[in-house]
Design a protein around this motif. Sequence first.
Motif, PDB file in Angstrom:
ATOM      1  N   GLY A  81       4.036  12.784   4.600  1.00 32.92           N
ATOM      2  CA  GLY A  81       4.250  13.175   5.663  1.00 32.92           C
ATOM      3  C   GLY A  81       3.750  12.672   7.341  1.00 32.92           C
ATOM      4  N   THR A  82       2.293  11.244   6.691  1.00 39.11           N
ATOM      5  CA  THR A  82       2.115  10.435   8.309  1.00 39.11           C
ATOM      6  C   THR A  82       2.019   9.837   7.806  1.00 39.11           C
TER       7      THR A  82
ATOM      8  N   THR B 261      -1.140   8.183  14.619  1.00 36.60           N
ATOM      9  CA  THR B 261      -0.229   8.756  13.314  1.00 36.60           C
ATOM     10  C   THR B 261       0.894   9.475  14.285  1.00 36.60           C
ATOM     11  N   LEU B 262       1.720   8.967  13.568  1.00 35.49           N
ATOM     12  CA  LEU B 262       3.957   9.468  13.757  1.00 35.49           C
ATOM     13  C   LEU B 262       3.708  10.378  11.873  1.00 35.49           C
TER      14      LEU B 262
ATOM     15  N   GLY C 272       0.915  -1.430   0.198  1.00 32.45           N
ATOM     16  CA  GLY C 272      -0.212   0.340  -0.113  1.00 32.45           C
ATOM     17  C   GLY C 272       0.842   1.208  -0.268  1.00 32.45           C
ATOM     18  N   ALA C 273       2.358   1.431   0.542  1.00 34.23           N
ATOM     19  CA  ALA C 273       2.719   2.823   0.336  1.00 34.23           C
ATOM     20  C   ALA C 273       3.866   2.995  -1.226  1.00 34.23           C
ATOM     21  N   GLU C 274       3.156   1.890  -2.187  1.00 32.33           N
ATOM     22  CA  GLU C 274       4.357   2.155  -3.430  1.00 32.33           C
ATOM     23  C   GLU C 274       3.493   3.316  -4.033  1.00 32.33           C
ATOM     24  N   GLY C 275       4.292   4.236  -4.439  1.00 29.88           N
ATOM     25  CA  GLY C 275       3.492   5.846  -5.244  1.00 29.88           C
ATOM     26  C   GLY C 275       3.765   6.560  -4.105  1.00 29.88           C
ATOM     27  N   VAL C 276       3.506   6.044  -2.536  1.00 29.12           N
ATOM     28  CA  VAL C 276       3.415   6.675  -2.148  1.00 29.12           C
ATOM     29  C   VAL C 276       4.690   8.098  -1.870  1.00 29.12           C
ATOM     30  N   PRO C 277       4.663   9.688  -2.014  1.00 26.39           N
ATOM     31  CA  PRO C 277       5.904  10.353  -1.587  1.00 26.39           C
ATOM     32  C   PRO C 277       6.632  10.098  -0.336  1.00 26.39           C
ATOM     33  N   GLY C 278       8.278  10.424  -0.502  1.00 27.96           N
ATOM     34  CA  GLY C 278       8.783   9.837   0.722  1.00 27.96           C
ATOM     35  C   GLY C 278       8.671   8.842   1.535  1.00 27.96           C
ATOM     36  N   VAL C 279       8.715   7.153   0.773  1.00 31.33           N
ATOM     37  CA  VAL C 279       8.400   6.093   0.819  1.00 31.33           C
ATOM     38  C   VAL C 279       9.996   6.157   0.768  1.00 31.33           C
ATOM     39  N   HIS C 280      11.082   5.210   1.389  1.00 34.89           N
ATOM     40  CA  HIS C 280      12.062   4.791   0.514  1.00 34.89           C
ATOM     41  C   HIS C 280      12.330   3.299   1.075  1.00 34.89           C
TER      42      HIS C 280
END
Length: 409
Positions: free
Chosen positions: A216-217, A225-226, A119-127
């Motif tokens: 951002g979250t 949330t973090l 679910g995190a593919e393509g989300v900005p800021g995920v490395h």
Amino acid sequence: MSEQRQSGARRAVIAGAGMAGVQTAVALREQGFTGGVTLIGAEPHQPYDRPPLSKAVLLGTAEGSAFDVDFEALGIELHLGREALGVRPGDHVLDTAAGPEPYDVLVLATGAEPLRLPGAEGVPGVHLLRTLDDAERLRPVLARQHDIVVVGAGWIGAEFATAAREAGCSVTVVEAADRPLAGVLPPEVAAPMAGWYADSGAVLRTHARVRRVEPGTVVLDDGSTLPAGAVVVGIGARPATDWLAGSGIELGVHREVVADAHLRTSAPDVYAVGDCASFPSGRYGERLLVHHWDNALQGPRTVAANIVGSATGEPLAAYDPVPYFWSEQFGRFVQYAGHHTATDTVLWRGDPSGPAWSVCWLREGRLAALLAVGRPRDLAQGRRLIEAGAAMDPRLLADPALPLKAATA
């Protein structure tokens, strides 16, 4: 085998230009292979070492970690930016993005690829942190001292958290299990390591799963949330073998290439080495899949010896190492040698609340594995004792003041 394949004119093709692939090419030349050697890598960069990526390259203390190998002088043909797409064993052909590569002998050394956060593919800021490009993308993130969430408290997660704290970032590590290194170490051994996070100023949250990632979250499964200027995913890796579908080459339960004791695959004239392959260990009586640097360094020597030896009729060499790896995290140097199971007897050397201690695993009175924190002499001696199959005296072994070699029965 044809006369051509028995001669020095044979052509060796190596799929994968990481540590295992490069070392196989070099070892072939060192062991007298006079045929053609072609090394094919998917990345566009000069072949490089990976361990510096999690610290030196991230923190800007090193621009890269290219191997000091003169490929041209060794007569190694290097093709970069060329992805391997498939193998046709019956035709002795490796298919690549740039076309077919015929081979007389093929070595599979494509390594492993990191698991992605669903679910995190393509989300900005995920490395991810596996390649040089990954490290280069993360370097400015650390320089800006973002709030960082690390998903996974394994070896990579701990090493990245260490670098991020050194860079002055606020770091929260989220781990689904009840402890760091849950898939690697038993609870009593991993427990002291949990405190290392707090000591460094990082926050470790166990029993925590990521529900979703928003820009951002990070939202956890309990609804909390973090803040996350960046999210780094370190939840494991799997052998990079999807490209072998349809080849007929046998894959194991973890989708790794199944190699025999000589690192041969189920296909004729095809070997496999490094993170992408498992091998049967006579020492431990089970098949091992080792995702560590030392395996990618040692295995190629066996592959090269067997490629050269197969042409001369020499006995094949077996591959049965004592697995070894190290990790630098939170100001500590952690080393591990061997292979342990849940049924082995655990024995401590030293106080785990202190800066230096070791854990030994005994099997039928013999040393099967050893974890050393800040005790490199324990590791060096323990590795040799495991190789020798030496019987140990548990009473002497438990005394941290005694050298390990003095604890033999």
